[in-house]
Design a protein around this motif. Structure first.
Motif, PDB file in Angstrom:
ATOM      1  N   THR A 131       0.842  -1.216  -0.129  1.00 14.67           N
ATOM      2  CA  THR A 131       0.108   0.029  -0.097  1.00 14.67           C
ATOM      3  C   THR A 131       0.784   1.148  -0.036  1.00 14.67           C
ATOM      4  O   THR A 131       1.826   1.249   0.623  1.00 14.67           O
ATOM      5  CB  THR A 131      -0.870   0.088   1.178  1.00 14.67           C
ATOM      6  OG1 THR A 131      -1.623  -1.322   1.189  1.00 14.67           O
ATOM      7  CG2 THR A 131      -1.796   1.268   1.448  1.00 14.67           C
ATOM      8  N   CYS A 132       0.708   2.151  -0.858  1.00 20.54           N
ATOM      9  CA  CYS A 132       1.409   3.511  -0.990  1.00 20.54           C
ATOM     10  C   CYS A 132       0.667   4.632  -0.773  1.00 20.54           C
ATOM     11  O   CYS A 132      -0.334   4.913  -1.723  1.00 20.54           O
ATOM     12  CB  CYS A 132       2.321   3.598  -2.343  1.00 20.54           C
ATOM     13  SG  CYS A 132       3.051   4.781  -2.572  1.00 20.54           S
ATOM     14  N   VAL A 133       0.633   5.393   0.177  1.00 21.02           N
ATOM     15  CA  VAL A 133      -0.009   6.681   0.169  1.00 21.02           C
ATOM     16  C   VAL A 133       0.865   8.030   0.004  1.00 21.02           C
ATOM     17  O   VAL A 133       1.993   7.879   0.377  1.00 21.02           O
ATOM     18  CB  VAL A 133      -0.804   7.030   1.685  1.00 21.02           C
ATOM     19  CG1 VAL A 133       0.471   6.742   2.450  1.00 21.02           C
ATOM     20  CG2 VAL A 133      -1.452   8.181   1.718  1.00 21.02           C
ATOM     21  N   LEU A 134       0.244   8.520  -1.077  1.00 18.22           N
ATOM     22  CA  LEU A 134       1.324   9.924  -1.607  1.00 18.22           C
ATOM     23  C   LEU A 134       0.290  11.070  -0.759  1.00 18.22           C
ATOM     24  O   LEU A 134      -0.643  11.377  -1.138  1.00 18.22           O
ATOM     25  CB  LEU A 134       1.045  10.141  -3.005  1.00 18.22           C
ATOM     26  CG  LEU A 134       1.427   8.757  -3.950  1.00 18.22           C
ATOM     27  CD1 LEU A 134       1.194   9.145  -5.261  1.00 18.22           C
ATOM     28  CD2 LEU A 134       3.009   8.614  -3.653  1.00 18.22           C
ATOM     29  N   ALA A 152       3.979   0.483   2.501  1.00 15.04           N
ATOM     30  CA  ALA A 152       4.211  -0.550   3.549  1.00 15.04           C
ATOM     31  C   ALA A 152       3.646  -1.926   2.733  1.00 15.04           C
ATOM     32  O   ALA A 152       2.613  -2.108   2.153  1.00 15.04           O
ATOM     33  CB  ALA A 152       3.112  -0.477   4.650  1.00 15.04           C
ATOM     34  N   VAL A 153       4.600  -3.209   3.215  1.00 18.55           N
ATOM     35  CA  VAL A 153       4.208  -4.421   2.655  1.00 18.55           C
ATOM     36  C   VAL A 153       3.321  -4.837   3.544  1.00 18.55           C
ATOM     37  O   VAL A 153       3.532  -4.721   4.747  1.00 18.55           O
ATOM     38  CB  VAL A 153       5.598  -5.140   2.423  1.00 18.55           C
ATOM     39  CG1 VAL A 153       5.262  -6.510   1.962  1.00 18.55           C
ATOM     40  CG2 VAL A 153       6.412  -4.510   1.253  1.00 18.55           C
ATOM     41  N   ASN A 154       2.137  -5.642   3.001  1.00 18.45           N
ATOM     42  CA  ASN A 154       1.307  -6.073   3.965  1.00 18.45           C
ATOM     43  C   ASN A 154       0.635  -5.216   5.061  1.00 18.45           C
ATOM     44  O   ASN A 154       0.849  -5.567   5.990  1.00 18.45           O
ATOM     45  CB  ASN A 154       1.662  -7.420   4.382  1.00 18.45           C
ATOM     46  CG  ASN A 154       0.891  -8.460   5.069  1.00 18.45           C
ATOM     47  OD1 ASN A 154      -0.412  -8.146   5.031  1.00 18.45           O
ATOM     48  ND2 ASN A 154       1.096  -8.910   6.352  1.00 18.45           N
ATOM     49  N   ALA A 155       0.286  -4.211   4.704  1.00 18.36           N
ATOM     50  CA  ALA A 155      -0.510  -3.079   5.598  1.00 18.36           C
ATOM     51  C   ALA A 155      -1.531  -3.795   6.286  1.00 18.36           C
ATOM     52  O   ALA A 155      -2.338  -4.410   5.822  1.00 18.36           O
ATOM     53  CB  ALA A 155      -0.682  -1.844   4.892  1.00 18.36           C
ATOM     54  N   ARG A 156      -1.402  -3.352   7.974  1.00 20.73           N
ATOM     55  CA  ARG A 156      -2.452  -4.104   8.859  1.00 20.73           C
ATOM     56  C   ARG A 156      -2.673  -3.370   9.794  1.00 20.73           C
ATOM     57  O   ARG A 156      -1.795  -2.479  10.213  1.00 20.73           O
ATOM     58  CB  ARG A 156      -1.976  -5.489   9.002  1.00 20.73           C
ATOM     59  CG  ARG A 156      -0.590  -5.579   9.774  1.00 20.73           C
ATOM     60  CD  ARG A 156       0.248  -7.018   9.266  1.00 20.73           C
ATOM     61  NE  ARG A 156       1.221  -6.613  10.099  1.00 20.73           N
ATOM     62  CZ  ARG A 156       2.376  -6.296   9.512  1.00 20.73           C
ATOM     63  NH1 ARG A 156       2.283  -5.489   8.363  1.00 20.73           N
ATOM     64  NH2 ARG A 156       3.716  -6.009  10.310  1.00 20.73           N
ATOM     65  N   ASP A 163       7.387  -0.028  10.025  1.00 14.51           N
ATOM     66  CA  ASP A 163       7.193  -0.874   8.921  1.00 14.51           C
ATOM     67  C   ASP A 163       7.064  -0.150   7.663  1.00 14.51           C
ATOM     68  O   ASP A 163       6.790  -0.813   6.363  1.00 14.51           O
ATOM     69  CB  ASP A 163       5.742  -1.622   9.156  1.00 14.51           C
ATOM     70  CG  ASP A 163       6.052  -2.831  10.147  1.00 14.51           C
ATOM     71  OD1 ASP A 163       7.185  -3.295  10.425  1.00 14.51           O
ATOM     72  OD2 ASP A 163       5.073  -3.092  10.938  1.00 14.51           O
ATOM     73  N   TYR A 164       6.983   1.413   7.489  1.00 16.51           N
ATOM     74  CA  TYR A 164       6.968   1.908   6.365  1.00 16.51           C
ATOM     75  C   TYR A 164       8.366   2.189   5.815  1.00 16.51           C
ATOM     76  O   TYR A 164       9.384   2.530   6.868  1.00 16.51           O
ATOM     77  CB  TYR A 164       6.245   3.428   6.687  1.00 16.51           C
ATOM     78  CG  TYR A 164       4.700   3.307   6.993  1.00 16.51           C
ATOM     79  CD1 TYR A 164       3.969   3.229   5.975  1.00 16.51           C
ATOM     80  CD2 TYR A 164       4.091   3.552   8.477  1.00 16.51           C
ATOM     81  CE1 TYR A 164       2.420   3.370   6.428  1.00 16.51           C
ATOM     82  CE2 TYR A 164       2.807   3.450   8.680  1.00 16.51           C
ATOM     83  CZ  TYR A 164       1.952   3.189   7.727  1.00 16.51           C
ATOM     84  OH  TYR A 164       0.502   3.323   8.024  1.00 16.51           O
ATOM     85  N   LYS A 165       8.187   2.559   4.585  1.00 19.45           N
ATOM     86  CA  LYS A 165       9.380   2.975   3.860  1.00 19.45           C
ATOM     87  C   LYS A 165       8.996   4.390   3.284  1.00 19.45           C
ATOM     88  O   LYS A 165       7.847   4.293   2.606  1.00 19.45           O
ATOM     89  CB  LYS A 165       9.860   2.140   2.683  1.00 19.45           C
ATOM     90  CG  LYS A 165      10.344   0.915   3.162  1.00 19.45           C
ATOM     91  CD  LYS A 165      11.565   0.641   3.977  1.00 19.45           C
ATOM     92  CE  LYS A 165      11.868  -0.654   4.245  1.00 19.45           C
ATOM     93  NZ  LYS A 165      12.943  -0.574   5.423  1.00 19.45           N
ATOM     94  N   VAL A 166       9.734   5.224   3.508  1.00 22.23           N
ATOM     95  CA  VAL A 166       9.364   6.702   2.978  1.00 22.23           C
ATOM     96  C   VAL A 166      10.250   7.222   1.982  1.00 22.23           C
ATOM     97  O   VAL A 166      11.466   7.478   2.199  1.00 22.23           O
ATOM     98  CB  VAL A 166       9.167   7.579   4.549  1.00 22.23           C
ATOM     99  CG1 VAL A 166       8.971   8.894   4.021  1.00 22.23           C
ATOM    100  CG2 VAL A 166       8.402   6.959   5.467  1.00 22.23           C
ATOM    101  N   VAL A 167       9.577   8.030   1.159  1.00 21.83           N
ATOM    102  CA  VAL A 167      10.360   8.771   0.255  1.00 21.83           C
ATOM    103  C   VAL A 167       9.662  10.376   0.562  1.00 21.83           C
ATOM    104  O   VAL A 167       8.372  10.694   0.321  1.00 21.83           O
ATOM    105  CB  VAL A 167      10.249   8.647  -1.214  1.00 21.83           C
ATOM    106  CG1 VAL A 167      10.874   9.594  -2.245  1.00 21.83           C
ATOM    107  CG2 VAL A 167      10.658   7.368  -1.544  1.00 21.83           C
ATOM    108  N   SER A 168      10.485  11.197   0.946  1.00 14.57           N
ATOM    109  CA  SER A 168      10.027  12.658   1.422  1.00 14.57           C
ATOM    110  C   SER A 168      10.555  13.759   0.612  1.00 14.57           C
ATOM    111  O   SER A 168      11.360  13.482  -0.389  1.00 14.57           O
ATOM    112  CB  SER A 168      10.205  12.873   2.831  1.00 14.57           C
ATOM    113  OG  SER A 168      11.500  12.879   3.161  1.00 14.57           O
TER     114      SER A 168
END
Length: 195
Positions: A131-134, A152-156, A163-168
């Motif tokens: 899941t990717c939120v912009l 997030a892989v397998n967001a829950r 657990d998030y990876k972020v590009v800011s």
């Protein structure tokens, strides 16, 4: 001093203003909102900005493709201007890059009064692998249009912040949207391959 005061005013406006309906319509996506009823509630009740009413969850589920590799959606977060400034270039490049890698992409949509942890609900709703939120990030004095991508892989619901990876700092004065799209594609390919 006047430049500073002007930048400060723009940053304040970015947090409090609404994403215009015309911007959402131009993007060609549907809109939902969190439990917040306005910007004031989103700022003072961040817990509500992570949650949806049951009927909203049903609406998202019924209007989105399920069982995809990646679900991408857009959120106003703390910078409403970032949606119109970045998504028109960022999302098409991101989608094209993922599809070139044979990665399936879900139905895009816009979340008003959005916080990052909406991903904990949206990922399971559509059964997405990633899941990717912009989302709009807190504005500074250089730009009020900056955006981040949280993945997030397998967001829950029980996942942790780590657990998030972020590009800011996605913006015209930070990492330009097209460049950010290419980098996010690389990250997603790696995340899906190694998780």
């Amino acid at each position: 001093y006047l430049d500073y005061r002007g930048a400060q005013a723009r940053a304040n406006d970015a947090v409090l203003m609404e994403v215009p309906q015309e911007v959402v319509e131009k993007l060609g996506v549907f809109e939902v909102r969190t439990k917040c009823s306005n910007k004031y509630e989103m700022i003072t009740r961040p817990d509500w900005g992570r949650l949806f009413e049951e009927e909203t969850k049903e609406f998202i589920s019924s209007h989105c493709v399920h069982n995809v590799d990646v679900q991408i959606y857009f959120g106003d977060g703390l910078s409403s201007p970032c949606i119109g400034a970045n998504i028109p270039d960022l999302y098409p490049a991101l989608r094209a890059g993922l599809e070139a890698e044979n990665i399936s992409v879900g139905t895009p949509f816009f979340v008003r009064y959005c916080r990052v942890n909406t991903a904990r609900t949206i990922g399971p709703l559509v059964n997405a692998k990633l899941t990717c939120v912009l989302i709009g990030e807190r504005p500074g004095l250089i730009t009020n249009e900056s955006m981040s991508a949280y993945m997030a892989v397998n967001a829950r619901p029980e996942m942790s912040e780590s657990d998030y990876k972020v590009v800011s700092n996605i913006s015209r004065v930070g990492m330009p949207p097209i460049e950010a799209a290419a980098y996010i594609v690389e990250l997603i390919v790696d995340l899906l391959k190694n998780n």
